[in-house]
Design a protein around this motif. Structure first.
Motif, PDB file in Angstrom:
ATOM      1  N   ASP A   1       0.820  -1.210   0.000  1.00 11.47           N
ATOM      2  CA  ASP A   1       0.000   0.000   0.000  1.00 11.47           C
ATOM      3  C   ASP A   1       0.859   1.267   0.000  1.00 11.47           C
ATOM      4  O   ASP A   1       2.037   1.245   0.343  1.00 11.47           O
ATOM      5  N   LYS A   2       0.211   2.342  -0.388  1.00  9.03           N
ATOM      6  CA  LYS A   2       0.879   3.642  -0.511  1.00  9.03           C
ATOM      7  C   LYS A   2       1.497   4.104   0.804  1.00  9.03           C
ATOM      8  O   LYS A   2       2.589   4.664   0.823  1.00  9.03           O
ATOM      9  N   GLY A   3       0.807   3.856   1.916  1.00  6.19           N
ATOM     10  CA  GLY A   3       1.316   4.277   3.221  1.00  6.19           C
ATOM     11  C   GLY A   3       2.621   3.585   3.574  1.00  6.19           C
ATOM     12  O   GLY A   3       3.552   4.215   4.092  1.00  6.19           O
ATOM     13  N   ALA A   4       2.703   2.285   3.297  1.00  6.83           N
ATOM     14  CA  ALA A   4       3.933   1.537   3.587  1.00  6.83           C
ATOM     15  C   ALA A   4       5.085   2.065   2.744  1.00  6.83           C
ATOM     16  O   ALA A   4       6.203   2.236   3.244  1.00  6.83           O
ATOM     17  N   ILE A   5       4.822   2.332   1.479  1.00  2.00           N
ATOM     18  CA  ILE A   5       5.870   2.869   0.596  1.00  2.00           C
ATOM     19  C   ILE A   5       6.301   4.238   1.100  1.00  2.00           C
ATOM     20  O   ILE A   5       7.499   4.535   1.180  1.00  2.00           O
ATOM     21  N   SER A   6       5.346   5.063   1.457  1.00  2.00           N
ATOM     22  CA  SER A   6       5.654   6.404   1.949  1.00  2.00           C
ATOM     23  C   SER A   6       6.539   6.346   3.193  1.00  2.00           C
ATOM     24  O   SER A   6       7.522   7.095   3.302  1.00  2.00           O
ATOM     25  N   ARG A   7       6.225   5.444   4.111  1.00  2.00           N
ATOM     26  CA  ARG A   7       7.034   5.301   5.335  1.00  2.00           C
ATOM     27  C   ARG A   7       8.448   4.819   5.007  1.00  2.00           C
ATOM     28  O   ARG A   7       9.423   5.324   5.566  1.00  2.00           O
ATOM     29  N   GLN A   8       8.560   3.862   4.094  1.00  4.06           N
ATOM     30  CA  GLN A   8       9.884   3.356   3.747  1.00  4.06           C
ATOM     31  C   GLN A   8      10.710   4.410   3.019  1.00  4.06           C
ATOM     32  O   GLN A   8      11.907   4.553   3.278  1.00  4.06           O
ATOM     33  N   VAL A   9      10.079   5.140   2.108  1.00  4.16           N
ATOM     34  CA  VAL A   9      10.799   6.208   1.405  1.00  4.16           C
ATOM     35  C   VAL A   9      11.267   7.252   2.409  1.00  4.16           C
ATOM     36  O   VAL A   9      12.424   7.698   2.365  1.00  4.16           O
ATOM     37  N   GLN A  10      10.399   7.634   3.350  1.00  3.64           N
ATOM     38  CA  GLN A  10      10.793   8.625   4.352  1.00  3.64           C
ATOM     39  C   GLN A  10      11.949   8.094   5.198  1.00  3.64           C
ATOM     40  O   GLN A  10      12.880   8.829   5.527  1.00  3.64           O
ATOM     41  N   HIS A  11      11.905   6.827   5.557  1.00  3.59           N
ATOM     42  CA  HIS A  11      12.993   6.192   6.309  1.00  3.59           C
ATOM     43  C   HIS A  11      14.308   6.329   5.527  1.00  3.59           C
ATOM     44  O   HIS A  11      15.343   6.709   6.092  1.00  3.59           O
ATOM     45  N   LEU A  12      14.252   6.058   4.236  1.00  5.48           N
ATOM     46  CA  LEU A  12      15.454   6.150   3.396  1.00  5.48           C
ATOM     47  C   LEU A  12      15.926   7.598   3.250  1.00  5.48           C
ATOM     48  O   LEU A  12      17.137   7.855   3.244  1.00  5.48           O
TER      49      LEU A  12
END
Length: 146
Positions: free
Chosen positions: A65-76
């Motif tokens: 989902d978009k939220g999981a991707i958003s969190r991972q991108v922010q982490h990176l």
């Protein structure tokens, strides 16, 4: 061995491989950055190889989902391993790309990984290695059709 037994054996061996890959991904993530999460390591590797790309593309690629991707991108981003830049085709969107530091770290981990793998499979002939890689690719291709 019957076909059912062969399929059961295949499932068992794939299970072993999955558990090994999960463990190894965690170790490799730590080698890139001590705070890098394993799932984000896989995303970082993909972005470094195929980026820059939109987060919306990663939703499809990683089937999440978009939220999981958003969190991972922010982490990176927080770790300094990816950067967001405006998409030249649509200024409302952004593209995610690996930083030079991330690419360098990933390349170093890959060099060590291939050296280790070469040592572990040192008694395999080139033909056996090629055959195994081809069979694994055929297996992955067959499963991707479902």
């Amino acid at each position: 061995m019957t076909r059912a037994e062969s399929l059961r054996h295949l499932e068992q061996e794939v299970g072993v491989m999955i558990r090994r890959v999960r463990r190894v991904v965690g170790v490799r993530a730590q080698l890139v950055h001590e705070d890098l999460q394993p799932a984000s390591y896989l995303m970082l590797g993909y972005v470094a190889e195929h980026g820059p790309l939109r987060a919306s593309s990663m939703v499809e690629i990683f089937a999440t989902d978009k939220g999981a991707i958003s969190r991972q991108v922010q982490h990176l981003v927080d770790l300094g391993l990816v950067a967001r830049v405006p998409d030249p085709d649509d200024r409302r969107a952004s593209l995610v790309s690996a930083t030079d530091e991330a690419v360098s770290r990933l390349e170093e981990v890959a060099r060590h990984r291939r050296k280790w793998l070469g040592e572990q499979l040192g008694d395999w002939t080139d033909a056996r290695l090629d055959e195994f890689a081809s069979e694994l690719a055929a297996y992955n291709e067959a499963l991707s059709r479902s």
